[in-house]
Design a protein around this motif. Structure first.
Motif, PDB file in Angstrom:
ATOM      1  N   UNK A 141      -7.381  12.606  -3.265  1.00  0.00           N
ATOM      2  CA  UNK A 141      -8.364  11.558  -2.946  1.00  0.00           C
ATOM      3  C   UNK A 141      -8.543  10.608  -4.130  1.00  0.00           C
ATOM      4  N   UNK A 142      -8.585  11.170  -5.350  1.00  0.00           N
ATOM      5  CA  UNK A 142      -8.776  10.302  -6.515  1.00  0.00           C
ATOM      6  C   UNK A 142      -7.544   9.430  -6.741  1.00  0.00           C
ATOM      7  N   UNK A 143      -6.370   9.937  -6.406  1.00  0.00           N
ATOM      8  CA  UNK A 143      -5.162   9.125  -6.565  1.00  0.00           C
ATOM      9  C   UNK A 143      -5.152   7.984  -5.525  1.00  0.00           C
ATOM     10  N   UNK A 144      -5.664   8.272  -4.323  1.00  0.00           N
ATOM     11  CA  UNK A 144      -5.784   7.199  -3.313  1.00  0.00           C
ATOM     12  C   UNK A 144      -6.751   6.132  -3.836  1.00  0.00           C
TER      13      UNK A 144
ATOM     14  N   UNK B 289       0.842  -1.204   0.000  1.00  0.00           N
ATOM     15  CA  UNK B 289       0.000   0.000   0.000  1.00  0.00           C
ATOM     16  C   UNK B 289       0.877   1.253   0.000  1.00  0.00           C
ATOM     17  N   UNK B 290       1.943   1.234   0.796  1.00  0.00           N
ATOM     18  CA  UNK B 290       2.848   2.390   0.865  1.00  0.00           C
ATOM     19  C   UNK B 290       3.529   2.618  -0.489  1.00  0.00           C
TER      20      UNK B 290
ATOM     21  N   UNK C 130       2.135   7.033  -6.723  1.00  0.00           N
ATOM     22  CA  UNK C 130       1.151   8.050  -7.121  1.00  0.00           C
ATOM     23  C   UNK C 130       1.430   9.390  -6.447  1.00  0.00           C
ATOM     24  N   UNK C 131       2.616   9.527  -5.885  1.00  0.00           N
ATOM     25  CA  UNK C 131       3.048  10.806  -5.318  1.00  0.00           C
ATOM     26  C   UNK C 131       2.398  11.151  -4.001  1.00  0.00           C
TER      27      UNK C 131
ATOM     28  N   UNK D  69      -6.375  18.747 -13.006  1.00  0.00           N
ATOM     29  CA  UNK D  69      -6.379  17.489 -12.230  1.00  0.00           C
ATOM     30  C   UNK D  69      -6.882  16.335 -13.092  1.00  0.00           C
ATOM     31  N   UNK D  70      -7.857  16.648 -13.964  1.00  0.00           N
ATOM     32  CA  UNK D  70      -8.401  15.620 -14.862  1.00  0.00           C
ATOM     33  C   UNK D  70      -7.288  15.044 -15.727  1.00  0.00           C
ATOM     34  N   UNK D  71      -6.484  15.927 -16.257  1.00  0.00           N
ATOM     35  CA  UNK D  71      -5.385  15.514 -17.119  1.00  0.00           C
ATOM     36  C   UNK D  71      -4.397  14.633 -16.347  1.00  0.00           C
ATOM     37  N   UNK D  72      -4.162  15.045 -15.124  1.00  0.00           N
ATOM     38  CA  UNK D  72      -3.238  14.291 -14.262  1.00  0.00           C
ATOM     39  C   UNK D  72      -3.743  12.853 -14.064  1.00  0.00           C
ATOM     40  N   UNK D  73      -5.044  12.713 -13.782  1.00  0.00           N
ATOM     41  CA  UNK D  73      -5.619  11.383 -13.535  1.00  0.00           C
ATOM     42  C   UNK D  73      -5.629  10.558 -14.821  1.00  0.00           C
ATOM     43  N   UNK D  74      -5.971  11.211 -15.934  1.00  0.00           N
ATOM     44  CA  UNK D  74      -6.004  10.492 -17.204  1.00  0.00           C
ATOM     45  C   UNK D  74      -4.609   9.983 -17.578  1.00  0.00           C
TER      46      UNK D  74
END
Lengths: 221, 409
Positions: A147-150, A122-123, A129-130, A176-181
């Motif tokens: 939160x979305x990265x978690x 998990x760590x 994911x930074x 942030x959308x771009x980051x997640x995509x």
């Protein structure tokens, strides 16, 4: 990976039948990045949850690597959700009273075959994911993007073949959308995971290798 | 902490992270149980006090020779035929539940200074308890009181109007007598004085208070002294028994008749009926209160658990997506309910008992002690209520369409 033939899901709503999915036939190849688009009520989320072993179709067949998914017992379906697929949802759906690290560890509680020590795994996922400095933060102490990265780290907890993402950028600003995509794209390209993403965002479509469009439960493109 | 991350950790985290809800939930369970325990503790002691007071009305069963005619309970033993004193031992050694304070009597009308009185021989209770045959069979005075649990503490009897109580004489010397009020007045007898009965001198040990019965016209002496004085040998004309009212309704009279088939066994219906009816009423009131409180408590606790489950619907949907089966979701939620039930039950027992111990003496004049068995009942009732209260909402949530739950914001 997924073979759908005449997949149909009919809901009863106030005495009337609603076709959420209407004879969907499609093939999703392992390692592809599939984007499913369509307006509200087109059946996108129903399709995703059906692929995820949550919603039983009314008729038709859904095969995963050749096996009929809905012939599985409820325990087998639960194990499928736990190990074969990982969900990323629009509203993140983190457990509010658990830390980021614990949220990522929850799916591992159900997986006795995990070779890596759960806390280390998990760590490591959070680190990739930074979020290494946010391991012990509660969801309310994290930004929306964090939160979305978690949530993505949690989806990867048991190293699934498939990520099912339901409007993963729906609550995020364009940056942030771009980051997640990009994260999802990396998971597809670098780790060869199959990504199936439901979205109504035109920008997100560009990240897919294959696009399906639904309209009133029917596959139109 | 994280190295031991488990399902139990998830349950405890949920409990502790929502402290305000935890406190309100625990408070609901604790107060519900505290009210039940408080009322039950007071009711339980009240029932015992009422039972003791009713028992203090005196003997309520009379064993007489078969040929006796019975017009009046209080005078039935006078000049009656006799039966052997050994009958007393038969009753005592039978160990019938509900038999208390046996009192054999021998009564005859005699004249003292030309005035007709009833001379009654009685067996003081300390001698009854020390009879060798009773000791040999393991019986002591305390054993005779098991069923009714009437206290032998004399201070208990002071709550009752003395005129209502038929005296139980603890000790009586062979040359002492106790004198009824009317006899004392007519013969001008006083405590410490003397009186001659059938040519033998006795010391007046006590003058009894007025009872309004034939007892006021009696002189009580030791049974063996009276037997000797009247030349009857080891005979008695009656045995008075203080029978526990619940035992009487459970067929004590029939059992006594089996032991002493050649006797006539009668009861004072008014006393027995009062005792039985009052005890029944107390039991009913107690049961009604218990039912009301359990129902109200269940609704309150169920309401809390319902709200908790409703609040966590989205979480349930999430857990299903990551591989939780419905069975595991039940376990996750119901374990929490069980923990709350056990903690709330324990706190409720402590709080309810303390409240009863503090308020009992102040408001009702009752001394209340902790009743340990109620702790077990508290745990069972609180856990059951918490589980039942949360079962349906969890059942309902676990069966909702996860798609709908997850789309809720």
């Amino acid at each position: 990976m997924f073979t759908l033939e005449n997949l149909t899901k009919i809901y009863q709503h106030r005495g009337e039948e609603v076709h959420a999915l209407d004879k969907i036939t499609m093939e999703i190849v392992q390692g592809s990045f599939v984007v499913v688009t369509g307006g509200s009520g087109s059946g996108k989320t129903t399709l995703l949850l059906t692929l995820g072993g949550i919603i039983h179709p009314t008729s038709g067949s859904l095969r995963v690597k050749g096996a009929s998914l809905y012939d599985y017992s409820s325990n087998q379906l639960a194990a499928y959700r736990n190990r074969t697929v990982g969900f990323v949802l629009q509203t993140f759906n983190l457990v509010p009273y658990l830390t980021a690290l614990e949220n990522v560890m929850i799916p591992m509680l159900l997986n006795r075959d995990l070779e890596e020590e759960p806390q280390n795994r998990a760590a490591n996922l959070l680190d990739q994911l930074g979020l290494s400095s946010r391991q012990h933060f509660l969801p309310r102490e994290l930004s929306i993007g964090q939160q979305q990265r978690v949530a993505i780290a949690r989806a990867l907890a048991n190293d699934p073949d498939v990520i099912l993402a339901d409007e993963p950028t729906g609550n995020l600003d364009p940056k942030l959308s771009l980051e997640i995509l990009r994260i999802l794209k990396d998971l597809n390209q670098k780790e060869s995971r199959t990504i199936i993403m439901v979205t109504h965002s035109p920008a997100a479509v560009e990240f897919g290798t294959k696009t399906f469009r639904l309209d009133q439960g029917r596959l139109v493109a | 902490m994280n190295s031991k991350f488990s399902f139990t950790t998830v349950i405890w985290r949920e409990i502790w992270q929502r402290k305000s809800r935890l406190i309100s939930g625990l408070l609901t369970i604790t107060l519900g149980i505290a009210v039940i325990i408080g009322i039950e503790s007071v009711t339980s002691v009240s029932k015992e006090v009422v039972k003791k007071k009713l028992d203090l009305l005196g003997a309520n069963i009379l064993v007489l020779p078969q040929a006796t005619s019975v017009d009046d309970y209080y005078s039935a033993d006078i000049d009656a035929p006799t039966f052997p004193e050994e009958y007393v031992e038969r009753i005592a050694t039978s160990m019938l539940p509900g038999v208390d304070n046996l009192s054999p009597k021998l009564s005859r009308r005699i004249k003292v200074s030309g005035y007709p009185i009833v001379l009654t021989g009685i067996m003081p209770s300390n001698e009854l308890a020390s009879k060798p045959i009773w000791q040999a069979s393991g019986l002591m005075a305390a054993d005779l009181k098991l069923a009714c649990a009437t206290s032998s503490n004399p201070s208990d009897t002071t709550r009752l109007d003395p005129s209502l109580k038929r005296a139980t004489i603890d000790s009586l010397a062979a040359t002492d007598v106790w004198v009824g009020s009317m006899v004392a007045e007519r013969l001008k007898l006083a405590t410490g004085g003397g009186v001659t009965l059938e040519g033998k001198k006795f010391k007046v040990a006590h003058v009894l208070p007025e009872t309004g019965t034939v007892d006021d016209n009696r002189i009580f002496a030791h049974l063996h002294s009276v037997q000797q004085l009247l030349g009857t040998g080891s005979q008695t004309s009656a045995i008075e028994i203080m029978g526990c009212c619940s035992a009487i309704s459970d067929g004590l009279l029939g059992k006594l008749r089996n032991i002493l088939p050649d006797t006539r066994i009668i009861t004072i219906n008014s006393i027995v009926n009062t005792q039985i009816e009052t005890n029944k009423l107390m039991s009913k009131v107690s049961l009604i209160l218990l039912v009301i409180i359990v129902v109200v408590g269940s609704i309150a606790i169920g309401n809390y658990m319902w709200a908790n489950v409703e609040e966590r619907r989205k979480e349930i949907g999430t857990l299903i997506t990551i591989g939780f089966t419905r069975g595991r979701i039940y376990r996750l939620f119901l374990t929490k309910s069980l923990i709350l039930g056990l903690v709330g039950g324990t706190l409720g027992y402590v709080l309810g008992t303390l409240a009863a111990m503090v308020l009992g003496p102040q408001l009702a004049g009752l001394t209340i002690s902790p009743i340990p068995i109620y702790l077990l009942w508290s745990l069972i009732v609180a856990s059951t209520i918490a589980l039942v209260g949360s079962w349906y909402p969890v059942y309902r949530a676990a069966r909702l369409d996860p798609a709908l739950i997850m789309q809720e914001t």
